[in-house]
Motif scaffolding. Sequence first.
Motif, PDB file in Angstrom:
ATOM      1  N   UNK A   1       0.778  -1.236   0.000  1.00  0.00           N
ATOM      2  CA  UNK A   1       0.000   0.000   0.000  1.00  0.00           C
ATOM      3  C   UNK A   1       0.808   1.286   0.000  1.00  0.00           C
ATOM      4  N   UNK A   2       2.070   1.235   0.372  1.00  0.00           N
ATOM      5  CA  UNK A   2       2.874   2.462   0.355  1.00  0.00           C
ATOM      6  C   UNK A   2       3.142   2.869  -1.091  1.00  0.00           C
ATOM      7  N   UNK A   3       2.823   4.122  -1.388  1.00  0.00           N
ATOM      8  CA  UNK A   3       2.979   4.636  -2.751  1.00  0.00           C
ATOM      9  C   UNK A   3       3.524   6.066  -2.697  1.00  0.00           C
TER      10      UNK A   3
ATOM     11  N   UNK B   1       2.241  11.043   2.585  1.00  0.00           N
ATOM     12  CA  UNK B   1       3.140  11.712   3.524  1.00  0.00           C
ATOM     13  C   UNK B   1       3.785  10.674   4.438  1.00  0.00           C
ATOM     14  N   UNK B   2       4.946  11.008   4.964  1.00  0.00           N
ATOM     15  CA  UNK B   2       5.606  10.097   5.897  1.00  0.00           C
ATOM     16  C   UNK B   2       4.763   9.902   7.160  1.00  0.00           C
ATOM     17  N   UNK B   3       4.076  10.951   7.578  1.00  0.00           N
ATOM     18  CA  UNK B   3       3.213  10.841   8.764  1.00  0.00           C
ATOM     19  C   UNK B   3       2.083   9.853   8.524  1.00  0.00           C
ATOM     20  N   UNK B   4       1.486   9.929   7.352  1.00  0.00           N
ATOM     21  CA  UNK B   4       0.408   8.999   6.978  1.00  0.00           C
ATOM     22  C   UNK B   4       0.911   7.561   6.980  1.00  0.00           C
ATOM     23  N   UNK B   5       2.101   7.348   6.440  1.00  0.00           N
ATOM     24  CA  UNK B   5       2.677   5.997   6.374  1.00  0.00           C
ATOM     25  C   UNK B   5       2.982   5.479   7.774  1.00  0.00           C
ATOM     26  N   UNK B   6       3.628   6.306   8.605  1.00  0.00           N
ATOM     27  CA  UNK B   6       3.993   5.889   9.961  1.00  0.00           C
ATOM     28  C   UNK B   6       2.758   5.564  10.792  1.00  0.00           C
ATOM     29  N   UNK B   7       1.757   6.429  10.734  1.00  0.00           N
ATOM     30  CA  UNK B   7       0.539   6.189  11.514  1.00  0.00           C
ATOM     31  C   UNK B   7      -0.193   4.939  11.047  1.00  0.00           C
TER      32      UNK B   7
ATOM     33  N   UNK C   1       8.502   3.802  14.290  1.00  0.00           N
ATOM     34  CA  UNK C   1       8.729   3.363  12.914  1.00  0.00           C
ATOM     35  C   UNK C   1       9.730   4.282  12.224  1.00  0.00           C
ATOM     36  N   UNK C   2      10.800   3.694  11.706  1.00  0.00           N
ATOM     37  CA  UNK C   2      11.793   4.471  10.966  1.00  0.00           C
ATOM     38  C   UNK C   2      11.410   4.554   9.497  1.00  0.00           C
ATOM     39  N   UNK C   3      11.347   5.772   8.975  1.00  0.00           N
ATOM     40  CA  UNK C   3      11.087   6.005   7.548  1.00  0.00           C
ATOM     41  C   UNK C   3      12.227   6.883   7.039  1.00  0.00           C
ATOM     42  N   UNK C   4      13.279   6.241   6.579  1.00  0.00           N
ATOM     43  CA  UNK C   4      14.550   6.917   6.306  1.00  0.00           C
ATOM     44  C   UNK C   4      14.771   7.045   4.802  1.00  0.00           C
TER      45      UNK C   4
ATOM     46  N   UNK D   1       6.598  14.409   1.715  1.00  0.00           N
ATOM     47  CA  UNK D   1       5.827  13.499   0.865  1.00  0.00           C
ATOM     48  C   UNK D   1       6.792  12.537   0.167  1.00  0.00           C
ATOM     49  N   UNK D   2       6.461  11.261   0.170  1.00  0.00           N
ATOM     50  CA  UNK D   2       7.276  10.253  -0.503  1.00  0.00           C
ATOM     51  C   UNK D   2       7.256  10.489  -2.011  1.00  0.00           C
TER      52      UNK D   2
END
Length: 444
Positions: free
Chosen positions: A146-148, A152-158, A187-190, A207-208
């Motif tokens: 689902x990650x695309x 946003x990184x916040x959306x992904x982490x939450x 959660x690390x999003x590096x 934003x990714x």
Amino acid sequence: MAAKSSHEGLDKLSINNADEKAANAANAPTGNPVEHSGDESEDEVEAQVTGVAKEGSKKKKNKKRKPRKKKKTPTAQTDPPSVLISDLFPKKVYPPGEEVEYVDENRYRTTDEEKRHLDNLDPDFLNDYRQAAETHRQVRQWAQRNIKPGQTLTEIANGIEDSVRRLVGHDGLAEGDAIKAGMGFPTGLNLDHIAAHYSPNAGNKIVLQQSNVMKVDIGVHVNGRIVDSAFTMAFDPMYDNLLAAVKDATNTGVKEAGIDVRLGELGGLIQEAMESYECEINGTTYPIKSIRNLSGHTILPYSIHGTKSVPIVKSSDTTKMEEGDVFAIETFGSTGRGFVDDQGEVSHYALRSDAPKVDLRLSSAKSLLNVIKKNFNTIPFCRRYLDRIGQDKYLLGLNHLVQQGIVEDYPPLVDKKGSYTAQFEHTILLRPTVKEVISRGDDY
């Protein structure tokens, strides 16, 4: 609710009294009809009415009730994940990871009766780890689907963290709930040259992008048993060799790890696998380098970093892996210097288990320390976790706790700007009888 009388009882009462009521109707005085009922006494009327009521009540009780529909036990996970892992495995026996038999002088362990006995001494240890690992697998595989770019990184982490909390049945909002089960660390999003320890703080708007290389580092714990496992996502195939190099290095580390293995030698094998690759990015070919000042580590109950380190380059460390150790085998590759520095806004923190006893005079620091102890203990946390349990205006107190050596901060770890880094990681249990790669899945 009052029980309704049956129609049969009412008809019987009407037939018995119809003539008498008709004969006495003209002469009956006004007032309570029971007090002026002619030949019938008050007791007789009361008994008759009571009898009818009892008969109606009895018939009501004898009426067949529709059987309640049994709640179906869920057999599959939802999207996004929301079904408790304990509901998917109602017998509370969770699937094992990849079990690998020991080799050479440790081959005897597989069938040795004494080792088998030791392996069964603490079934809760293994079951907690397997529950955490199954949670990790289901959440990360959902995340991979689902990650695309555009999120946003916040959306992904939450999304990841809320899914973990739902699956273990602990939302972490009540005091002490996050200590029972939940996130093993933020959660690390590096992204790109950031190798580790970056998680979005409140207000983060990043934003990714399609061009990003993102390391996703997730920790899940059940009763303090932390599963630490990471993967890298890239949306452009020109990064494929970078990801392949790091995945190969991690799998080499996992394969060669075992009881009595010397950590410095293991680092050499990891480095050899990693640095056999190169990657062409935008027309320039880069050798893949092991990031020499990052390493794997042991994991202790409620403590993500134990006392042993697993280097990812050859070293002179002669420390041995031992029976009962839990290791995070993680490797990092880079197209840059192969060396990282602390840089950027801090998001990760943890209460030190060896924190000094300090007389805190700053009231906000004293209050925050109490909140941290009751809600996280030594499990790492981030600012967003403080936000969600209702804390505000805590930065002054938090920084004071860091300065006093009570709380440790973990700044982002970055290579040179313009470079790209990747990470893969597994948690392994060196059980008495076998090595169990507890976090292994179909994905990696």
